[in-house]
Design a protein around this motif. Structure first.
Motif, mmCIF file in Angstrom:
data_model
loop_
_atom_site.group_PDB
_atom_site.id
_atom_site.type_symbol
_atom_site.label_atom_id
_atom_site.label_comp_id
_atom_site.label_asym_id
_atom_site.label_seq_id
_atom_site.Cartn_x
_atom_site.Cartn_y
_atom_site.Cartn_z
ATOM 1 N N SER A 190 -15.432 -37.608 36.654
ATOM 2 C CA SER A 190 -16.360 -38.172 37.638
ATOM 3 C C SER A 190 -17.627 -38.722 37.001
ATOM 4 O O SER A 190 -18.622 -38.945 37.690
ATOM 5 N N GLY A 191 -17.607 -38.950 35.696
ATOM 6 C CA GLY A 191 -18.804 -39.445 35.024
ATOM 7 C C GLY A 191 -19.238 -40.819 35.487
ATOM 8 O O GLY A 191 -20.444 -41.092 35.612
ATOM 9 N N LEU B 226 -39.781 -40.928 36.590
ATOM 10 C CA LEU B 226 -38.533 -40.941 37.357
ATOM 11 C C LEU B 226 -38.108 -39.559 37.826
ATOM 12 O O LEU B 226 -37.641 -39.405 38.958
ATOM 13 N N LYS B 227 -38.259 -38.563 36.995
ATOM 14 C CA LYS B 227 -37.693 -37.242 37.292
ATOM 15 C C LYS B 227 -38.568 -36.491 38.294
ATOM 16 O O LYS B 227 -39.239 -35.508 37.980
ATOM 17 N N THR B 228 -38.523 -36.945 39.531
ATOM 18 C CA THR B 228 -39.277 -36.342 40.619
ATOM 19 C C THR B 228 -38.361 -35.419 41.411
ATOM 20 O O THR B 228 -37.134 -35.468 41.273
ATOM 21 N N PRO B 229 -38.914 -34.575 42.278
ATOM 22 C CA PRO B 229 -38.047 -33.757 43.145
ATOM 23 C C PRO B 229 -37.102 -34.599 43.993
ATOM 24 O O PRO B 229 -35.947 -34.217 44.204
ATOM 25 N N ALA B 230 -37.573 -35.748 44.469
ATOM 26 C CA ALA B 230 -36.717 -36.605 45.300
ATOM 27 C C ALA B 230 -35.547 -37.149 44.486
ATOM 28 O O ALA B 230 -34.400 -37.174 44.961
ATOM 29 N N PHE B 231 -35.819 -37.581 43.254
ATOM 30 C CA PHE B 231 -34.748 -38.085 42.394
ATOM 31 C C PHE B 231 -33.762 -36.968 42.067
ATOM 32 O O PHE B 231 -32.537 -37.165 42.131
ATOM 33 N N THR B 232 -34.274 -35.810 41.724
ATOM 34 C CA THR B 232 -33.407 -34.680 41.381
ATOM 35 C C THR B 232 -32.495 -34.313 42.551
ATOM 36 O O THR B 232 -31.291 -34.094 42.377
ATOM 37 N N ALA B 233 -33.058 -34.253 43.762
ATOM 38 C CA ALA B 233 -32.257 -33.923 44.943
ATOM 39 C C ALA B 233 -31.200 -34.996 45.201
ATOM 40 O O ALA B 233 -30.066 -34.689 45.594
ATOM 41 N N CYS B 234 -31.547 -36.249 44.964
ATOM 42 C CA CYS B 234 -30.609 -37.357 45.159
ATOM 43 C C CYS B 234 -29.438 -37.255 44.186
ATOM 44 O O CYS B 234 -28.282 -37.456 44.558
ATOM 45 N N VAL B 235 -29.740 -36.912 42.930
ATOM 46 C CA VAL B 235 -28.697 -36.788 41.908
ATOM 47 C C VAL B 235 -27.794 -35.596 42.195
ATOM 48 O O VAL B 235 -26.563 -35.714 42.218
ATOM 49 N N SER C 296 -24.672 -33.222 36.067
ATOM 50 C CA SER C 296 -25.962 -33.671 36.591
ATOM 51 C C SER C 296 -27.112 -33.276 35.675
ATOM 52 O O SER C 296 -28.133 -33.979 35.617
ATOM 53 N N THR C 297 -26.956 -32.190 34.937
ATOM 54 C CA THR C 297 -28.011 -31.782 33.997
ATOM 55 C C THR C 297 -28.225 -32.859 32.933
ATOM 56 O O THR C 297 -29.370 -33.164 32.558
ATOM 57 N N THR C 298 -27.141 -33.425 32.429
ATOM 58 C CA THR C 298 -27.249 -34.518 31.451
ATOM 59 C C THR C 298 -27.971 -35.709 32.051
ATOM 60 O O THR C 298 -28.870 -36.297 31.434
ATOM 61 N N LEU C 299 -27.611 -36.081 33.268
ATOM 62 C CA LEU C 299 -28.222 -37.233 33.922
ATOM 63 C C LEU C 299 -29.710 -36.996 34.189
ATOM 64 O O LEU C 299 -30.530 -37.916 34.051
ATOM 65 N N LEU C 300 -30.070 -35.784 34.537
ATOM 66 C CA LEU C 300 -31.476 -35.456 34.793
ATOM 67 C C LEU C 300 -32.275 -35.401 33.485
ATOM 68 O O LEU C 300 -33.439 -35.816 33.437
ATOM 69 N N THR C 301 -31.639 -34.901 32.432
ATOM 70 C CA THR C 301 -32.314 -34.872 31.128
ATOM 71 C C THR C 301 -32.625 -36.291 30.660
ATOM 72 O O THR C 301 -33.729 -36.574 30.175
ATOM 73 N N LEU C 302 -31.671 -37.198 30.824
ATOM 74 C CA LEU C 302 -31.885 -38.592 30.431
ATOM 75 C C LEU C 302 -32.953 -39.249 31.299
ATOM 76 O O LEU C 302 -33.686 -40.132 30.826
ATOM 77 N N ALA C 303 -33.066 -38.816 32.546
ATOM 78 C CA ALA C 303 -34.112 -39.360 33.419
ATOM 79 C C ALA C 303 -35.500 -39.057 32.870
ATOM 80 O O ALA C 303 -36.457 -39.802 33.143
ATOM 81 N N GLY C 304 -35.608 -37.979 32.084
ATOM 82 C CA GLY C 304 -36.889 -37.642 31.470
ATOM 83 C C GLY C 304 -37.374 -38.686 30.489
ATOM 84 O O GLY C 304 -38.548 -38.700 30.112
ATOM 85 N N LYS C 305 -36.497 -39.582 30.071
ATOM 86 C CA LYS C 305 -36.879 -40.657 29.161
ATOM 87 C C LYS C 305 -37.540 -41.831 29.881
ATOM 88 O O LYS C 305 -38.052 -42.751 29.239
#
Length: 271
Positions: free
Chosen positions: A141-142, A194-203, A181-190
């Motif tokens: 599902s990547g 971007l890595k807001t609570p709203a983005f995290t909940a969406c992911v 999702s942890t990988t996707l959120l870690t990359l969002a830190g770049k």
């Protein structure tokens, strides 16, 4: 032309050829599965038994009324397009791509600087259609999860930098790392901000997964069978892998002759 540029173009062509072989194999498997499914339905009906097919990626992505949720600013039929660049740019580059696709990665590594330059000058806007071809070819599902995360980034007005970060960190296609999702959120830190609570909940909630699936269905219905599929002003320009950054720029310049550039807004960049 430098040896490095020749090697990059050769790698892009080889990746595209390999992807097309996988796409043809997938199409053959799909035809076989369609026939098998038809047999199952007939047998089920004869026995008075209903047959249900589980959709393992269908969680999340619709509101209480069951409607598909498109990301903010999506355009086109059924709001399946994510636009980047000036809305009034005289030329439009349409890209169908899969974040897990190695040929898409080769395309992005070769063309991203040119695409950004054309976007930032107002000469061209890019319209992205997100596809899940590799999930269909290899399982996993990547593709779906990364596309959902990119749509979540669009909600935060940061699609372009996050799109680029995903390709800069694309795992081997056999490694379904983007399913995590942890990988996707870690990359969002770049991507700053971007890595807001709203983005995290969406992911993590899969807010846009049904939208991604609808986008992939539209890709299949359009008759395209490989990624990336790249169109300039509606014309396929990447089918034979002869496109280069210089020829893309020349084609846009020719198409824009006598036309005013679009109105440009500042585009964010990844850290």
């Amino acid at each position: 032309m430098s040896q490095r540029n020749r090697d990059a173009k050769r790698s892009a062509r080889e990746a595209l050829r390999a992807q097309r072989e996988r796409d043809r194999a997938r199409a053959k498997r799909k035809r076989t599965l369609t026939v098998a499914a038809g047999v199952v339905v007939v047998l089920g009906a004869a026995a008075g038994i209903g047959v249900a097919v589980a959709d393992h990626g269908s969680s999340g992505g619709s509101d209480s009324a069951g409607r598909v949720i498109a990301p903010k600013g999506a355009i086109g039929k059924d709001s399946l397009v994510i636009p980047v660049g000036a809305a009034d740019a005289p030329s439009t580059l349409t890209i169908y791509e899969d974040f897990r696709c190695p040929a898409c990665d080769a395309f992005e590594k070769t063309f991203t600087p040119t695409i950004h330059s054309l976007e930032d000058s107002g000469a061209m806007r890019t319209e992205y259609h997100l596809v899940t071809l590799i999930d269909g070819n290899l399982g996993g599902s990547g593709s779906l999860n990364a596309a959902n995360a990119a749509a979540c980034a669009q909600d935060q007005d940061k699609f372009r930098p996050y799109h680029d970060v995903l390709y800069s960190n694309q795992p081997d296609e056999q490694d379904d790392k983007f399913a995590d999702s942890t990988t996707l959120l870690t990359l969002a830190g770049k991507v700053p901000g971007l890595k807001t609570p709203a983005f995290t909940a969406c992911v993590t909630g899969g807010t846009h997964k049904p939208w991604v699936k609808k986008s992939n269905d539209a890709f299949n219905a359009a008759g395209f069978n490989s990624t990336p599929t790249v169109l300039l002003n509606g014309k396929n320009i990447y089918s034979n892998a002869s496109l280069t950054p210089d020829s893309l720029r020349q084609m846009v310049q020719a198409a824009n002759k006598g036309k005013k550039p679009g109105t440009v807004t500042t585009a964010p960049s990844p850290s």
